[in-house]
Motif scaffolding. Structure first.
Motif, short mmCIF file in Angstrom:
data_model
loop_
_atom_site.label_atom_id
_atom_site.label_comp_id
_atom_site.label_asym_id
_atom_site.label_seq_id
_atom_site.Cartn_x
_atom_site.Cartn_y
_atom_site.Cartn_z
N SER A 272 0.83 -1.21 0.00
CA SER A 272 0.00 0.00 0.00
C SER A 272 0.86 1.26 0.00
CB SER A 272 -0.96 -0.01 1.19
OG SER A 272 -0.27 -0.13 2.41
N ALA A 273 2.02 1.22 0.65
CA ALA A 273 2.93 2.37 0.59
C ALA A 273 3.48 2.55 -0.81
CB ALA A 273 4.07 2.18 1.59
N HIS A 291 -4.97 6.00 0.05
CA HIS A 291 -4.49 6.14 1.43
C HIS A 291 -5.34 5.36 2.42
CE1 HIS A 291 -7.48 9.01 3.12
NE2 HIS A 291 -7.55 9.47 1.89
N TYR A 294 -3.61 2.03 2.84
CA TYR A 294 -2.41 2.12 3.66
C TYR A 294 -2.77 2.19 5.14
CZ TYR A 294 1.95 3.97 5.57
OH TYR A 294 3.09 4.16 6.32
#
Length: 328
Positions: A272-273, A291, A294
């Protein structure tokens, strides 16, 4: 040997993917997060479908479909990043059914399966759905406890799509594999989070152009996507192996769950990053949906202690197994 899902499990996956895509698009996730509330209509629908009790025996009102079916469902819940208490309710119910006493099962399972009772899940420091929960399942290393009417101190965590709190109070111990079952189940949701982040990234880099060509054609971007795929698929293989071990009640469940949790915690956060980075400048904005993934990955990893703790626990399990093998 066939390692694929059964036809029934594939159908669960299909229905879950379609329903959550329709009922929980990112616009709904964002609305629930900004309102600091769950999607009550969606949660009611999931309860009607019996998803809270998918791995619970039929004698308690569940569907009795096992840990693999639960993993399928949680992966899709993570993929949608849905704002519901499904993970806490379904995992706590499944673990009580497998590792609780007869009294604990009779006390908690009917209400958890129906949705009349609420559950919290995590560590004492951070448990999802802790504020107001009727029962909390708390994991600490290889131990797990049930705390009825737990006192919870609410706080706002990085993941605004869920309610969190720190749990206090004395609990009743669960069976020796309860903590492993929790780790394996949460790993499945992290797999879904990673897969959604990967899918969104691949779609974006195919469409976003620089110098007249898609950015996905750049070697650095394609290599990053390949690494994201590797992390996601590794975590998926280990998460489903842990689910199989849970259904088979094998003596390797502890190790399988530790492997799955270590891989899934790392993959969820790292993939996710990477998705945020691959989206470029827009990926860091509040308006970009990536986001949410994340933040869900960070919170899920915290619920089971993070990847570093899982690797430490796995090393201890291997040490003990080697010591047992060395005994003449």
């Amino acid at each position: 040997m066939d390692f694929d899902l059964t036809e029934d499990q594939k159908e669960i996956k299909r229905v879950a993917r379609e329903l959550l895509a329709a009922r929980s698009p990112f616009a709904a996730v964002r609305a629930a997060a900004e309102a600091a509330t769950y999607d009550a209509a969606l949660w009611a629908e999931l309860r009607e479908l019996g998803w809270a009790g998918i791995a619970v025996g039929e004698e308690y009102g569940g569907q009795g479909l096992g840990a693999v079916a639960l993993a399928v469902l949680l992966e899709e819940h993570g993929y949608a990043c849905a704002s519901t208490p499904l993970v806490s309710s379904a995992v706590v119910a499944a673990v009580i059914d497998a590792e609780g006493t007869a009294e604990q099962r009779a006390q908690w399972l009917p209400g958890l399966v129906s949705g009349e009772l609420s559950a919290a899940l995590g560590t004492r420091g951070i448990a999802a759905d802790a504020p107001g929960a009727d029962v909390a399942l708390i994991v600490d290393g290889s131990d797990a406890w049930l705390i009825g009417a737990a006192e919870a101190e609410p706080f706002v965590a990085i993941d605004l799509t869920r309610r969190f709190g720190a749990v206090h109070g004395e609990g009743e111990p669960l069976g020796p594999l309860a903590a492993a079952r929790v780790r394996g189940a949460v790993s499945a949701e992290l797999v879904g989070v990673a897969q959604r982040a990967l899918d969104m990234t691949v779609e974006y880099v195919k469409e976003r152009k620089q110098f007249g060509v898609p950015v996905g054609s750049f070697q650095a971007v394609s290599h990053r996507c390949a690494q994201m795929l590797l992390g996601t698929e590794s975590a998926r293989s280990m998460a489903y192996h842990a689910a199989w071990a849970a259904d088979a009640s094998t003596e390797t469940l502890d190790e399988a769950a530790a492997l799955a949790a270590a891989a899934a915690c790392d993959a969820g956060v790292e993939v996710s990053a990477s998705a945020i980075q691959a989206h470029g400048g827009i990926g860091f904005t509040w308006e970009a949906d990536v986001h949410w993934l994340y933040k869900r990955a960070q919170a899920d990893a915290a619920l089971i202690g993070g990847g570093k703790l899982q690797r430490s626990g796995l090393a201890e399990l291997v040490r003990r197994r080697a010591a047992r093998s060395a005994v003449p």
